[in-house]
Motif scaffolding. Structure first.
Motif, PDB file in Angstrom:
ATOM      1  N   LEU A 117       7.475   6.861  20.339  1.00  0.00           N
ATOM      2  CA  LEU A 117       8.642   7.131  21.174  1.00  0.00           C
ATOM      3  C   LEU A 117       8.258   7.136  22.650  1.00  0.00           C
ATOM      4  O   LEU A 117       8.992   6.608  23.491  1.00  0.00           O
ATOM      5  CB  LEU A 117       9.277   8.467  20.774  1.00  0.00           C
ATOM      6  N   ALA A 118       7.103   7.681  22.967  1.00  0.00           N
ATOM      7  CA  ALA A 118       6.630   7.663  24.359  1.00  0.00           C
ATOM      8  C   ALA A 118       6.476   6.227  24.853  1.00  0.00           C
ATOM      9  O   ALA A 118       6.866   5.899  25.985  1.00  0.00           O
ATOM     10  CB  ALA A 118       5.304   8.421  24.477  1.00  0.00           C
ATOM     11  N   MET A 119       5.952   5.350  23.996  1.00  0.00           N
ATOM     12  CA  MET A 119       5.793   3.946  24.399  1.00  0.00           C
ATOM     13  C   MET A 119       7.147   3.274  24.603  1.00  0.00           C
ATOM     14  O   MET A 119       7.342   2.532  25.565  1.00  0.00           O
ATOM     15  CB  MET A 119       4.970   3.184  23.358  1.00  0.00           C
ATOM     16  N   ALA A 120       8.095   3.549  23.707  1.00  0.00           N
ATOM     17  CA  ALA A 120       9.430   2.946  23.837  1.00  0.00           C
ATOM     18  C   ALA A 120      10.131   3.445  25.093  1.00  0.00           C
ATOM     19  O   ALA A 120      10.771   2.670  25.818  1.00  0.00           O
ATOM     20  CB  ALA A 120      10.263   3.256  22.592  1.00  0.00           C
ATOM     21  N   LEU A 121      10.022   4.735  25.370  1.00  0.00           N
ATOM     22  CA  LEU A 121      10.638   5.300  26.574  1.00  0.00           C
ATOM     23  C   LEU A 121       9.995   4.729  27.832  1.00  0.00           C
ATOM     24  O   LEU A 121      10.667   4.459  28.830  1.00  0.00           O
ATOM     25  CB  LEU A 121      10.522   6.829  26.560  1.00  0.00           C
ATOM     26  N   GLN A 122       8.681   4.551  27.788  1.00  0.00           N
ATOM     27  CA  GLN A 122       7.971   3.975  28.932  1.00  0.00           C
ATOM     28  C   GLN A 122       8.503   2.574  29.235  1.00  0.00           C
ATOM     29  O   GLN A 122       8.737   2.231  30.384  1.00  0.00           O
ATOM     30  CB  GLN A 122       6.472   3.914  28.629  1.00  0.00           C
ATOM     31  N   GLU A 123       8.703   1.792  28.184  1.00  0.00           N
ATOM     32  CA  GLU A 123       9.221   0.432  28.364  1.00  0.00           C
ATOM     33  C   GLU A 123      10.680   0.443  28.816  1.00  0.00           C
ATOM     34  O   GLU A 123      11.170  -0.556  29.318  1.00  0.00           O
ATOM     35  CB  GLU A 123       9.085  -0.365  27.061  1.00  0.00           C
ATOM     36  N   SER A 124      11.360   1.577  28.629  1.00  0.00           N
ATOM     37  CA  SER A 124      12.756   1.709  29.063  1.00  0.00           C
ATOM     38  C   SER A 124      12.854   2.422  30.411  1.00  0.00           C
ATOM     39  O   SER A 124      13.908   2.928  30.774  1.00  0.00           O
ATOM     40  CB  SER A 124      13.553   2.483  28.008  1.00  0.00           C
ATOM     41  N   ASP A 125      11.735   2.483  31.112  1.00  0.00           N
ATOM     42  CA  ASP A 125      11.661   3.090  32.450  1.00  0.00           C
ATOM     43  C   ASP A 125      11.987   4.577  32.465  1.00  0.00           C
ATOM     44  O   ASP A 125      12.565   5.083  33.420  1.00  0.00           O
ATOM     45  CB  ASP A 125      12.569   2.338  33.437  1.00  0.00           C
ATOM     46  N   SER A 126      11.631   5.276  31.410  1.00  0.00           N
ATOM     47  CA  SER A 126      11.775   6.739  31.368  1.00  0.00           C
ATOM     48  C   SER A 126      10.383   7.355  31.380  1.00  0.00           C
ATOM     49  O   SER A 126       9.948   7.997  30.426  1.00  0.00           O
ATOM     50  CB  SER A 126      12.538   7.160  30.114  1.00  0.00           C
ATOM     51  N   HIS A 127       9.683   7.136  32.485  1.00  0.00           N
ATOM     52  CA  HIS A 127       8.270   7.518  32.576  1.00  0.00           C
ATOM     53  C   HIS A 127       8.058   9.027  32.422  1.00  0.00           C
ATOM     54  O   HIS A 127       7.150   9.454  31.706  1.00  0.00           O
ATOM     55  CB  HIS A 127       7.671   7.025  33.899  1.00  0.00           C
ATOM     56  N   ALA A 128       8.872   9.840  33.055  1.00  0.00           N
ATOM     57  CA  ALA A 128       8.687  11.299  32.985  1.00  0.00           C
ATOM     58  C   ALA A 128       8.846  11.797  31.552  1.00  0.00           C
ATOM     59  O   ALA A 128       8.043  12.608  31.068  1.00  0.00           O
ATOM     60  CB  ALA A 128       9.663  12.010  33.916  1.00  0.00           C
ATOM     61  N   LYS A 129       9.864  11.317  30.854  1.00  0.00           N
ATOM     62  CA  LYS A 129      10.089  11.723  29.463  1.00  0.00           C
ATOM     63  C   LYS A 129       8.959  11.203  28.575  1.00  0.00           C
ATOM     64  O   LYS A 129       8.505  11.900  27.662  1.00  0.00           O
ATOM     65  CB  LYS A 129      11.446  11.190  28.977  1.00  0.00           C
ATOM     66  N   ALA A 130       8.493   9.993  28.842  1.00  0.00           N
ATOM     67  CA  ALA A 130       7.383   9.428  28.074  1.00  0.00           C
ATOM     68  C   ALA A 130       6.136  10.299  28.232  1.00  0.00           C
ATOM     69  O   ALA A 130       5.449  10.604  27.251  1.00  0.00           O
ATOM     70  CB  ALA A 130       7.101   7.994  28.517  1.00  0.00           C
ATOM     71  N   GLN A 131       5.857  10.717  29.449  1.00  0.00           N
ATOM     72  CA  GLN A 131       4.696  11.578  29.686  1.00  0.00           C
ATOM     73  C   GLN A 131       4.845  12.922  28.979  1.00  0.00           C
ATOM     74  O   GLN A 131       3.886  13.452  28.419  1.00  0.00           O
ATOM     75  CB  GLN A 131       4.504  11.805  31.187  1.00  0.00           C
ATOM     76  N   GLU A 132       6.043  13.473  29.013  1.00  0.00           N
ATOM     77  CA  GLU A 132       6.301  14.763  28.362  1.00  0.00           C
ATOM     78  C   GLU A 132       6.031  14.679  26.854  1.00  0.00           C
ATOM     79  O   GLU A 132       5.355  15.533  26.276  1.00  0.00           O
ATOM     80  CB  GLU A 132       7.755  15.173  28.618  1.00  0.00           C
ATOM     81  N   LEU A 133       6.560  13.641  26.208  1.00  0.00           N
ATOM     82  CA  LEU A 133       6.381  13.490  24.766  1.00  0.00           C
ATOM     83  C   LEU A 133       4.938  13.156  24.406  1.00  0.00           C
ATOM     84  O   LEU A 133       4.424  13.620  23.383  1.00  0.00           O
ATOM     85  CB  LEU A 133       7.325  12.426  24.218  1.00  0.00           C
ATOM     86  N   LEU A 134       4.285  12.399  25.259  1.00  0.00           N
ATOM     87  CA  LEU A 134       2.875  12.101  25.043  1.00  0.00           C
ATOM     88  C   LEU A 134       2.052  13.386  25.116  1.00  0.00           C
ATOM     89  O   LEU A 134       1.154  13.607  24.297  1.00  0.00           O
ATOM     90  CB  LEU A 134       2.385  11.085  26.076  1.00  0.00           C
TER      91      LEU A 134
END
Length: 195
Positions: A117-134
């Motif tokens: 999910l972090a990778m998918a969010l990162q590709e969707s330009d949701s970097h902060a959320k991706a970092q949080e989930l990671l």
């Protein structure tokens, strides 16, 4: 793995992450040419992306009303992974979120889901959320993963190895993309900030 032929589910499930972990991606691709295994959501373990028929098969399976929480959560995760590997990030996010929300007991499944999910969010330009989930995935892994070579007898070592591989891939993608997003200011912007 001795004694299992290469068509055996357990053989492929356990061998692929070992090959990927030891840097033998090419051997893994050769062994599993033409076979996409739903339980192995590793980036380079297979030469082919999941097919549309594979995705439809997962969707059909998930329509069964009497699935256990474990099966429903696992197959939602597999479907999310298939969409991720095909670059369909919105659909990946939808199914991975469902999987994570459904089963909050099995952390090895949650770590896999959170990493993807972090990778998918990162590709969707949701970097902060991706970092949080990671960060959450890393915390769960640190707290729950068996200490290989110390804790003997774990029957799910291949699941934990897959968790580790996905976590490493997510760290690389989320950190790498975040660094690319930090664009240096233009000369004009720099000049305007001078007092």
């Amino acid at each position: 793995l001795e004694g299992l032929d290469d068509e055996n589910f357990t053989f492929s499930y356990r061998l692929a992450p070992l090959l990927v972990r030891t840097g033998q991606d090419q051997r893994c691709r050769e062994l599993f040419q033409g076979r996409y295994h739903p339980s192995l959501p590793l980036a380079d373990a297979y030469p082919d992306k999941p097919s549309e028929s594979y995705i439809q098969g997962l969707r059909n399976f998930l329509e069964q009303p009497d699935l256990s929480v474990w099966d429903r959560s696992r197959y939602q995760s597999y479907l999310g992974c298939a969409y991720l590997r095909r670059g369909r990030h919105a659909e990946a996010i939808e199914w991975l979120e469902k999987s994570i929300e459904l089963d909050k007991i099995r952390n090895r499944l949650r770590i896999r889901g959170l990493s993807m999910l972090a990778m998918a969010l990162q590709e969707s330009d949701s970097h902060a959320k991706a970092q949080e989930l990671l960060g959450l995935a890393e915390q769960l892994y640190t707290e729950d993963a068996p200490k290989f070579g110390v804790e003997d007898g774990t029957t799910s070592w291949c699941d934990w190895l897959i968790c580790k591989l996905l976590l490493e891939e997510a760290k690389e993608k989320v950190a790498g993309k975040g660094e690319q997003d930090e664009v240096a200011p233009t000369d004009e912007e720099s000049a305007s900030n001078v007092p």
